[in-house]
Each structure stands twice: as C-alpha cells, then as structure tokens.
Write a protein that holds these residues in place. Sequence first.
Motif, PDB file in Angstrom:
ATOM      1  N   HIS A 197      60.137  78.671  -4.301  1.00 24.93           N
ATOM      2  CA  HIS A 197      59.192  79.112  -5.135  1.00 24.93           C
ATOM      3  C   HIS A 197      58.540  77.890  -5.713  1.00 24.93           C
ATOM      4  CE1 HIS A 197      62.425  78.544  -8.602  1.00 24.93           C
ATOM      5  NE2 HIS A 197      62.657  78.040  -7.069  1.00 24.93           N
ATOM      6  N   LEU A 198      57.549  78.140  -6.650  1.00 21.72           N
ATOM      7  CA  LEU A 198      57.085  76.594  -7.430  1.00 21.72           C
ATOM      8  C   LEU A 198      58.151  76.627  -9.023  1.00 21.72           C
ATOM      9  CD1 LEU A 198      53.104  77.432  -7.613  1.00 21.72           C
ATOM     10  CD2 LEU A 198      54.727  75.308  -6.421  1.00 21.72           C
ATOM     11  N   VAL A 199      58.464  75.630  -8.700  1.00 21.83           N
ATOM     12  CA  VAL A 199      59.630  74.752 -10.296  1.00 21.83           C
ATOM     13  C   VAL A 199      58.543  75.397 -10.971  1.00 21.83           C
ATOM     14  CG1 VAL A 199      60.545  73.214 -10.447  1.00 21.83           C
ATOM     15  CG2 VAL A 199      59.761  72.579  -8.173  1.00 21.83           C
ATOM     16  N   ASN A 204      56.511  77.883 -12.700  1.00 24.28           N
ATOM     17  CA  ASN A 204      56.341  79.240 -12.775  1.00 24.28           C
ATOM     18  C   ASN A 204      56.658  80.024 -13.940  1.00 24.28           C
ATOM     19  OD1 ASN A 204      59.166  80.226 -12.814  1.00 24.28           O
ATOM     20  ND2 ASN A 204      59.987  78.980 -11.146  1.00 24.28           N
ATOM     21  N   PRO A 205      55.853  80.777 -13.954  1.00 29.30           N
ATOM     22  CA  PRO A 205      55.710  81.304 -15.270  1.00 29.30           C
ATOM     23  C   PRO A 205      56.769  81.753 -16.336  1.00 29.30           C
ATOM     24  CG  PRO A 205      54.119  82.333 -14.210  1.00 29.30           C
ATOM     25  CD  PRO A 205      54.974  81.669 -13.168  1.00 29.30           C
ATOM     26  N   ALA A 206      58.452  82.737 -15.692  1.00 25.59           N
ATOM     27  CA  ALA A 206      59.322  82.846 -16.123  1.00 25.59           C
ATOM     28  C   ALA A 206      60.019  81.360 -16.103  1.00 25.59           C
ATOM     29  CB  ALA A 206      59.488  82.705 -14.823  1.00 25.59           C
ATOM     30  N   GLU A 225      58.577  78.677 -17.675  1.00 25.86           N
ATOM     31  CA  GLU A 225      58.009  78.285 -18.580  1.00 25.86           C
ATOM     32  C   GLU A 225      58.023  79.321 -19.966  1.00 25.86           C
ATOM     33  OE1 GLU A 225      53.927  78.574 -17.506  1.00 25.86           O
ATOM     34  OE2 GLU A 225      54.231  77.146 -16.403  1.00 25.86           O
ATOM     35  N   ALA A 226      58.319  80.683 -20.078  1.00 29.73           N
ATOM     36  CA  ALA A 226      59.319  81.765 -21.112  1.00 29.73           C
ATOM     37  C   ALA A 226      60.446  81.131 -21.092  1.00 29.73           C
ATOM     38  CB  ALA A 226      58.525  83.053 -19.980  1.00 29.73           C
ATOM     39  N   GLU A 227      60.964  80.567 -19.759  1.00 26.35           N
ATOM     40  CA  GLU A 227      62.620  80.368 -20.677  1.00 26.35           C
ATOM     41  C   GLU A 227      62.628  79.060 -21.697  1.00 26.35           C
ATOM     42  OE1 GLU A 227      65.519  81.731 -19.949  1.00 26.35           O
ATOM     43  OE2 GLU A 227      67.490  80.210 -20.603  1.00 26.35           O
TER      44      GLU A 227
END
Lengths: 207, 873
Positions: free
Chosen positions: B652-654, B656-658, B660-662
């Motif tokens: 996965h891309l380090v 990522n939206p998840a 960033e949301a976190e």
Amino acid sequence: MPVAQKTKHAITLKGSTKTVSEFFYYAVNSILYQRGIYPSESFSFEQKYGLTVLVTSDEKLKAYLIKILEQVKQWLSDLVIEKLVLVIRRVSTQEVVERWQFDIKCDKSAKSDEPMVAEKDEKQVKKDIADVIRQIVASVTFLPALDFQCSFELLIYCDKNTELPSGEWADTGPQLVSNSVEVKLKSFTTSIHKVDSLVAYKLNPNE
Amino acid sequence: MSNKSAAATAEASSASAAKRRCCFQETSSSVSLSSSFGSEDMQNLPPKTPLLGETAGLVASAGVSTASAAATPMELGIRDPVLKRYSRDYSRSFQPPQGPPPPPTSTMSNRLALQQQQQQQNRWRQQSGTFEGDSRSSTTASSDFIAAAGLPRQSPAPSLLGDRRQQQQQQVESNVKINGLQMRLLAEESARKRQRIEADQQIHRLRDENIRLQSREGSTEERSRLATVTAELQTVRDEYQDYRSKTQRTLDDCQRNVTRLNREKLELEERATADKERLALELKEARNRVFELTSRELRMTEEARMQAEIRSKELSEWKAHLAEREAQLEESSKLQARVNELELQAKRHESERARLKSANEAIDRYEQVRQQNARLKEQLAAAKQIRDDRLVLEEENRSLRGRLESAESRAATLAADLAAAQTAEAKQSDRSANQSLTADHWSSESARLASAQRELALATAGRAELQIAVSAAERSLSESAAAQSEAEAKIQRLETELGELKRRLRLLSRERDMLKEFVASYRLDCTLGGSGSEQAYLQRISNMESLLDDYKRQLDEALAEKSSTASAAPSRLSLPVESQQQQQQQQASSRLSLGELASKQEASLVIELRQQITELHKRLAAAEEDKEMLAAREARLSDLGDADPRFTRVLHLVQNPAQEAEEARENELAELRKKLEKALTRCEKLEEKLKNRAAAGPADGEAAAATAGSSAAATSVIGDMTRDVSMIVGRGDLLTEIERLKTELDRKDLQKQRQREAFRTNTEKMREAVHRLLGYRVQLESDNPSERLFRISSTYVDFDEQDSDKTSFLFRLNDDNVDLLTTDYVSEWQSDVRHYVQERNSVPAFLATVTLNYFGSSTTLVSSSVMGATTIS
C-alpha cells in the motif's frame, strides 16, 4: 457453398492493462461515491461504458488514485499483480467495515509485444465491465449504511518477488473484515487479465 | 351703487368664507380680492398664484408627507427657503439655507409671503404633529422593538421631553405672535382695501361723471362743473396718493415687522429644526443603541446558546469518545484477559501436552503391561498346559502304579511260581534221576523266571523312573501352580491397572479432543487476528508437518523393523511351534522349561509392533485430516483475501487517505483535549469565582454593583470563553450585567447629552457674543472639523442673505495663517483685500473695514430712505 469464417479478435497486453486499470479507476470512484466516503458534491458526471459514472473532482484524491493506478498499470503489464483491494475503515476505531476485492488472474503466457487471440471483442468486454459497475452501484441496496466517518485505502497484492518502486510503498497486512458477509459480484476478462469482484462487509457495522 | 354693493357682497362672502375656511383659503380670498388691482400689481403675481393657496391648502389638508411627495415647493412656486427646508425630510441633517428668500418686491409678493408663511406654519404644525406622531410611532415602534427583543421598556429622558415642550411652547408663542401680527396686518390691509375700493369706486364714479360731462360739451356750466369735478378729482387723487404713501409706509412697517418676526421665526425654526435634528439624531442614536444593545444581547444570547450547544455537542462527542475509549479499553482488557487466558491455556496446553506425553508414556507402559500380561497369560496357558500335563502325568503315574502293582502282583505270582518251581525243582531233583523230561521243564521254568526277574528289574527301574518323573512333575506342577497363582495375581493387578489406564486414556482422549478444538479455535483466532499471528500459525503448521514427518519416519522405522522382524520371524515364529512340539515332546517326556518364555516375548514384540503400526496409521490419518482441514481453511482465507507471505506481498501507499484521516483525527483529538483542558481550567476558575460570590452574597445595591463590577473585572481577566461559560452558567448574572450596562449607558448618554447641550449653549453664547460684539456671524462651514472652514457674514448684511457666497467670506484656518477663499463676494472687496489682507496681512483689519463700510452704507441707506421719504412726501 458459402463458407462462414469465424472472426478472431486480438488483444495486446498493453490494451488489456489499460482496460483493467481504467475499470479500477471508475470502480473505485463509484464505490467511493456510492458508499459516501467523500461528499457527493465533489463528484462529477462522466459518460463511460455507456453509463453515467461519477468521478471525483477532488484533486488530492484524484492524485492518489492516479498515482496508485499508474503503478497498478505497471504491475498489470508485468503480470505480477494478484489482487486490488479497497478497504473501508471506520476512522474512530480503525476497524475494517467493508472490503472490495478484485482478484486478478493473469495469463502468464502473454507477452508484451505479441497480440493474443481474445475470447471477446472490446465491446463485449466493456459491456461486462459496465455490468460490474452496475452491480457496484446496485450493491448499495444490500450493504449496510455507513453512518460514521470513514476513510479508505487501496491494497495491492503482488508476487513475492515484486520490487517496490520507491519509499512511498510499504508492506501491510490483508486487513480482513472480522465476522464478514461476502457477496460475489460479476467478473470480466480481457483474455489476458481476468478480474473477479467480491465485497465483504460487516453485517452490523454500527454496533 | 350696484358695483359697490357687489363689492361689499363679495367682501362679506369672502369674509364669511374666511371664517369658515382655513387660513390658506382666507389668504386665497385675499389674493382673489387683489384681482381688482392694477395691471402693475397683477404683473407681479405668478401665473398660478390664485391656485397656490388652494393647492397648498389641499396638500396641507392631505398631510405633509403627501405635500412633500406630491408637490415640492419649487413645483408649487414657493420661493420661501423655509418652506423649502420644511419640505425636506426632517430626518436629514440640518443645513443652513443656501440662499436668502426673495426680497419683497411688492405688496403682492408680501401677501404671497404671508400666505406662504401661513401655509408653512400650518405645514409646520402638521409636520410637528406628524413629527410628534412619527416620534410617537417611532417610540412605539422602538418600544415594540424593545418588547420584541425582550428588553425592559425605557421611558424617554425627561430632560429631552422638557426641552421639547419648552421649544414647542416657544414656537407656539411665536406663532401666536405672528398670527396676531398677521391678523392685524390683514385687518389693516382689509381696511385699506376697503378704502381703496371706495376710492376706486369714487374714481370710477368721477370718471363716469367726467364722461357724462364730456358728452355734454358746450355747456359752460357743465364746463365749470367739470373743472370743479376735475379739481375734486385732483384732490381725491392727491388724497389717494397721500393715503397710498401712508399705506405704503404702514405696509413697509408691517413688512419690516413681518420680516423681523420671520427672522425670529426662522431662528426659532432653525432652533426647532436643530433641536428636531438633534432629537432625531438622539432618537436615532438611542434606537441604534437600543438596537445595538438588543442585537448585542441577542448575539450574546445566541453566542451563549451556540456555545452551550457546542459545549453540549463537544461533551456528547467526548462522552461518545469516552464511551468508545472505554469500549476500546474494555475490549482491550477483554483482549488482555483473552490473551492471559490464552497464555494460561497455552500453559495448560503445555502441561496437558506433558500430561499427554506422560499419558502416551503410560499408554506405552500400558502396552508393555499388556504385553507383559499377554506374556503372563501365555505363561498361565503354559502353566495350565503343565497342569494338564501333570494330570496326564498323574494319570500315567496312576497307570504306571497300576502297572507296577500288576507287575508286583505278577512278580509275586512269579515269586510264588518261582517258589513253587523251586519246590518242584527240589521234588524234581529228587525225581531227576527219575525222569529226564523233568530237566527240560526246569530249564524252561528257570528261563521264565529269569525273564520274570528281568521284567521285574525293568518294572522296578520303570517304577523308579516314573517315581522320578512323578516327583519332577509334581515339582513342576507345584512350580507352575506357584507361577500360576503369581501370574493370576499379576494378571489381577494388571487388569486393575489396565482398567485404571483405560479410564485415564478415556479422560485423556476427551481432554485431547477438547484441546484440539481449543487449538483449532486458537488457530482461527490467530488467523483472523492479523499479520502478526501468521508467524505463529506458520510455526504451528511447520510443527505439525515436522510431527507428521516424525510419524512417517517412525512408520518407516516400524515398517523396517517389521520387515526385519518378519525375516527373522520363521525361526522366531517356529519357536513357539517348536516349543509346542518340544513341550509336547516334553509333555510326552513330561519336561517343560522356562526358556520358552523368551520366544513368547519376541512374539509379543511383534504384536506390539503391529499395534504400534496401527496406531501410527491412525495418527497419520488424523494428521492428514488435520492437514486437509487446514488447507480448506487456508483456501477460504485466501478467498477472503488473506495473503500467504511465502508467495504474496500486500502493498500500500504509505500516504493514503486512511492514514491522513487518522492523522487528522489524532490532531483533532489533541486539539479537543487541549480545549477540554482549557475549558476545565476555566470552569474551575469560574466555579471558584461563583463560590466566592456565593460566599460574599449581595447585601445591598452598592454591594451588588460592586460585585457586578468585580465580576466584570474578573470576567475580563478570565477571558472570553470564561465569560461565555459564566453567561451559560449564570443567566441571572448576565441579566444583571446587561441591566448594569444599560444603566451605565443611559447615564453616559445623559451625561453626554448634557455636555453637548452645555457645549451648544456655550457655543451659542460665544457666537452671539461674537456676533453682537464684532458684528460677524461665524459658522463652521464644513462638517469635517479638521478642515476648519468658517463662513463669516456681517451682521449688516440682510439676514436672509447671510449664508450666501455673495454676502459672506470663507476662511480656512491653518496652523500658522488664515486663508481667505475666493468667492464672488470677495471680488467685491478686492481693493480692501489687497490692501489689508495681502499687503498688511491683517484679516481683522479687513473685516473691520467691511463692517465700517456696511455700517456706513446701512446708515446711508437709512438716511437715504429717510431722505427719499422726505423727498416723496
């Protein structure tokens, strides 16, 4: 006596890669819109596969998708990709509530410079893709509503010997949904890549 | 006479109409009367003058707003700047009149001026009434607004009302004065008109008579009469001229009085206008203030409500967050408990494994015991065989004894025969000689005896052997009986042990099944637990595989051993047969040996190995089953998206939206934590303050005010948020604070108003002093105080023209000099300006020169007018 000759369709690895990566782009966009991960105002209409699909206009999201799909394209053409998974997580608990899995089976005999005999013509492939997109859109009817803040992530399953392109990529876990319900969706094939779709979701994500 | 009566009738009717109608109509009647004036007077009238009064009256009766909206003063032909001014919106700021009213050029214009003034008065009255009504309505509106806003009603300031009433009273008085003067003027005018009408009638009569006389020319009497009449006419004309000049003077006096009164009225109006403007401004300010206060209060209330909502939302969010955290904590504690339990179970599993191992060992031992039991059983069987053999031997012994007894009886018989034979031999020897045949018989008898003796010896030997065999058999029988009893005891013991072991085996099997289930569930948990447990899972799989390999190896070894045993089996397996045969032979020979037991042990080893092989086969089958189950589970997990790290990488891309949301959530939580801490600190401060306040307690009004003041100071110290919170917490404090602020605001407003009034009064006094002492009226021209532009107009200039650029100077005061601005009026004083201002740089001297000039000219004018009057007269 008239002789009927069967028409043969040809497809190249490059064309198949383009078709599949394009499908991923529109499928991911449709999922993000249908599941309400991003606000509906940030999506715009676009005509594709004979359908009106919704595509994000959020520049940041678009950049993320383009970056990840460029790499997917590369791995598709290298025939090393196995799965593309869209994981939807609850922001507050980081719990995986939904998982859209696209299994990719590659014909390892395909070569980049030689066209292959395709089972289906391009129109039929696009029709199959449109069916999958329609199923994704229709899946909102049975999937539970996500009444909380969610985020998503794309996972790529590759061959073990795949080299990572840069420091932006890292290994991670499969991020499965615990106590999940699975629904298999339609699949399509370009004769080089076969894509099976499956959605696994938590039955009561709000509990 | 008819004309006279008609005029009188007209006058009477007009007078009665004047009584009935309003003053405007009265004025219009006077205007209509003036239609009988000469053409010179008629020319001074504006073309629509007769309609003016009616129009104005109609408009006035319709209301001021309609008048100002429907017909402007300019449209109506009103030239009076006062009317123009009043026709403007009263809410606009006061501006001095831009131009003086047109000078009264004639009597008609004076009348018009009077009419216009009266109209204007009526309008002003109506306006003032409207204004009052407006103010009342505005007050009502404002009070309604206040009531709508939830604020306490405020009565207008009493000083303001007093001033207004005083001004109104002054205006009414001045209006009464003006009205009296106007009535007087009208009375005089009507008298003059009557006289004029009479004179006109007389002139007409004389003219008619003159015409009549001229028609009678030729008659001297008539000529003389005509001359007389002409002389009388001349006299009448002179008288008329005198009367006219006198009337003119009276009119001029009246006009001056009217002008003065108008001036006074204008001043009063200006004052009233200024007051009205001021009051309007103050009212507006008050309204704005009230509105501001109301909006402020509403805003504060809204803010407080919003803050409360935000706080409640934050609180609920925090509660939810706390609940989530608690749930997470609970879950983690559960997980921890589960982990502990799993660890315990793992330990238990280890101990159970040890127990299982020991059980396996016990099973092995059980096998050994069982084998031993089998051996013992075999021994028992052998013992039983020995017993049977013994019985056989005993039977043989008995038969042998019978045979022995028969042999003994036969030997006894033979001995008796031998004795008989010996007796007979003796008899025979006696007879030997006698008989030769008797010798043969003897020899045969001797041979038979020898054989009988041989048989006896043999029988004795056999008996001895049999006795030996019997004793051996008896010995072996006793030994086998002992072995049998021992074996039976051992069997009994082993059977008891076997029962115990079987019971333990059952328990262990049950426990093993349970542990297997638990291990399977643990594996499932480990599998679903994420990538961290994969290693353990793989480790377990590898352990299982190694175990399977061990089993296979053991199986191979067992098979090899079996084959080796099988190769050695013919000799070993023949052993029991041989031993049987030997045993049979030994039975036959009544000989058994304990060495046969060794061969039986070998046979039991084979059996044991077979059993071991069977067991291993079973284990292998179970392991295969486990393997298949694991493979199926693995396949399902693979379908669900599980990845085998041996073959697949999950990437996965380090960024990522998840992620960033976190991160955003973490930041938000950190911020909220900070806010919460801040809010808690402020709440503590607030509580402390409230406690202090509650402890102090408002004893009286001053103390309450002091408390309010101190609370305000404390609130300002604590900060905006605390103030908001205090407003939320103590609504009563907020209202008290608002009341206090309102009171303070009213007090400040009153103070400011008084200061303004005092300043205005002083300014007026100063202006009046300057005006009266220095002869100049000084007005601040620009609204911008920093510009310091002043309009200077001489007191000798006509009042109506004082504010005009044509009769006043404009000065701009700088820090070090004074600039005289160029106007048309300045150009009239060019020489003096050059002389005093430009050359000598003295504005005061210039102004003094202007004053002196005006003074001289006004004096000259007065004298010239007097001279003129003298000349005319």
